[in-house]
Design a protein around this motif. Structure first.
Motif, PDB file in Angstrom:
ATOM      1  N   ASP A 282      32.491  44.732  -0.890  1.00  0.00           N
ATOM      2  CA  ASP A 282      32.017  45.202   0.417  1.00  0.00           C
ATOM      3  C   ASP A 282      30.506  45.100   0.564  1.00  0.00           C
ATOM      4  OD1 ASP A 282      34.535  45.744   1.279  1.00  0.00           O
ATOM      5  OD2 ASP A 282      34.507  47.864   0.697  1.00  0.00           O
ATOM      6  N   GLY A 283      29.779  44.996  -0.546  1.00  0.00           N
ATOM      7  CA  GLY A 283      28.330  44.889  -0.469  1.00  0.00           C
ATOM      8  C   GLY A 283      27.823  43.457  -0.499  1.00  0.00           C
ATOM      9  N   GLY A 284      28.740  42.491  -0.453  1.00  0.00           N
ATOM     10  CA  GLY A 284      28.353  41.096  -0.574  1.00  0.00           C
ATOM     11  C   GLY A 284      28.025  40.442   0.757  1.00  0.00           C
ATOM     12  N   PHE A 285      27.811  39.135   0.722  1.00  0.00           N
ATOM     13  CA  PHE A 285      27.499  38.387   1.943  1.00  0.00           C
ATOM     14  C   PHE A 285      28.796  37.979   2.639  1.00  0.00           C
ATOM     15  CE2 PHE A 285      27.525  35.343  -1.582  1.00  0.00           C
ATOM     16  CZ  PHE A 285      28.354  34.331  -1.111  1.00  0.00           C
ATOM     17  N   GLU A 286      28.712  37.731   3.946  1.00  0.00           N
ATOM     18  CA  GLU A 286      29.901  37.424   4.739  1.00  0.00           C
ATOM     19  C   GLU A 286      30.234  35.927   4.708  1.00  0.00           C
ATOM     20  OE1 GLU A 286      29.880  38.665   8.761  1.00  0.00           O
ATOM     21  OE2 GLU A 286      29.910  40.814   8.289  1.00  0.00           O
ATOM     22  N   ALA A 287      31.544  35.664   4.758  1.00  0.00           N
ATOM     23  CA  ALA A 287      32.033  34.287   4.900  1.00  0.00           C
ATOM     24  C   ALA A 287      33.430  34.356   5.495  1.00  0.00           C
ATOM     25  CB  ALA A 287      32.055  33.572   3.563  1.00  0.00           C
ATOM     26  N   THR A 288      33.758  33.383   6.312  1.00  0.00           N
ATOM     27  CA  THR A 288      35.064  33.340   6.973  1.00  0.00           C
ATOM     28  C   THR A 288      35.964  32.330   6.277  1.00  0.00           C
ATOM     29  OG1 THR A 288      34.057  33.908   9.095  1.00  0.00           O
ATOM     30  CG2 THR A 288      36.260  32.919   9.143  1.00  0.00           C
ATOM     31  N   ALA A 289      37.183  32.756   5.955  1.00  0.00           N
ATOM     32  CA  ALA A 289      38.146  31.867   5.296  1.00  0.00           C
ATOM     33  C   ALA A 289      38.602  30.786   6.268  1.00  0.00           C
ATOM     34  CB  ALA A 289      39.337  32.672   4.806  1.00  0.00           C
TER      35      ALA A 289
END
Length: 341
Positions: A282-289
């Motif tokens: 939850d503390g990481g960077f965002e990415a969309t599958a």
């Protein structure tokens, strides 16, 4: 027998194939020479075999300088990619060839040669096929015959140049296990050339990675995979995501991607992140599958960050069943490899 290559240099016209290559192979070791086409791996093998001679440097067998000795004097067994079997000879005669052509007292009695051939046919699991001809065998069987022929003369060192390159993937995997078994049974110091990283990592005791005529790293398979010494090794060995960015305060950033970079000086850098070293956090960077591909117990997930950075990830299938295309993931690196640019 130990083999030492010291500062080997070899050129073909203006093309430098080997640039000061040094390497030590321990007695009884199975070493892989791994690298892309044109890296110098086959040239180094041929220099060790006595099929090519260096412009500079030394080749030692144990403590004996063999730099300019021919192949026959070195007592090597050589297995080529294309087998090079004699089509007009049976399997048994192919295997016996190196013993049959010896002269005088060096040639063993016929009964001894026959016993040696029978022993080798059993070793390579071709017993009962000695009377066949090469064109009556499969590609994998012909490669086993070539290996048996190389072992027939009791070589001091066994050299293999892309030994499985002409075979399909299923046969390659089977023969890799057979080569390892045969090596363990004979104990012959063995060097093999390959551009297939999976082959090298599975089969070898140690791997020497070459690039542009230079040895980039030598180490055990797990070491070169998990602790690469250079950007080339990191990108060549194992699946990885490559990013160009910069380091500041122990963190590497490439657009939205943030990786740990402890001990790396601030400034331009290149970062690598292996797919299996990514975690949902939850503390990481965002990415969309964007694409999800099941592969056995693993889910391969191709994702893109809001800033357009693409990366590949891999998660254990168990526990990640809820992942769907279009899902927004929070990703963090469990481990990363960052090098100054």
């Amino acid at each position: 027998m130990t083999i030492t290559a010291r500062q080997i240099e070899k050129s073909f016209g203006r093309y430098p194939a080997l640039n000061g290559v040094s390497l030590e192979i321990a007695e009884g070791e199975l070493l892989a020479l791994l690298g892309p086409s044109g890296s110098g791996k086959t040239t180094l093998l041929r220099v060790i075999a006595g099929l090519e001679f260096p412009e500079k440097g030394q080749v030692l067998f144990d403590e004996t300088d063999m730099t300019f000795s021919g192949a026959a004097a070195r007592g090597v067994g050589f297995v080529f990619q294309q087998y090079a079997l004699f089509r007009h000879m049976t399997v048994a005669r192919n295997i016996a060839f190196g013993l049959d052509v010896r002269k005088g007292k060096a040639k063993p009695p016929r009964a001894e040669i026959a016993r040696r051939v029978d022993d080798l046919l059993k070793l390579v699991e071709l017993d009962g096929l000695g009377s066949r001809f090469p064109n009556q065998l499969s590609g994998g069987q012909r490669q086993r015959v070539a290996l048996a022929r190389a072992l027939a003369v009791n070589p001091r060192v066994l050299l293999l140049d892309e030994p499985f390159g002409a075979l399909d993937a299923t046969v390659r995997k089977s023969l890799r296990k057979e080569l390892r078994r045969i090596h363990d049974a004979t104990g012959v110091t063995t060097i093999f050339v390959t551009h297939d990283q999976e082959e090298a990592l599975e089969l070898a005791d140690r791997v020497a990675i070459l690039n542009l005529g230079v040895v980039e790293q030598v180490g055990m398979p797990q070491q070169v995979h998990d602790a690469p010494a250079s950007p080339f090794v990191c990108g060549f060995v194992g699946a990885t995501n490559r990013f160009e960015g910069s380091v500041s305060g122990g963190r590497f950033r490439a657009g939205d991607v943030v990786l740990p970079a402890a001990g790396v000086a601030d400034g331009p850098a290149v970062g690598f992140l292996r797919p299996h070293e990514v975690a949902l956090d939850d503390g990481g960077f965002e990415a969309t599958a964007q694409r999800i591909t099941p592969q056995g117990p693993v889910l391969q997930v191709e994702a893109v960050t809001p800033g357009g950075v693409h990366l590949e990830t891999a998660f254990a299938r168990q526990g990640a069943e809820g992942l769907r295309v279009g899902a927004v993931l929070k990703l963090a690196a469990l481990k990363a490899h960052v090098f100054p640019a």
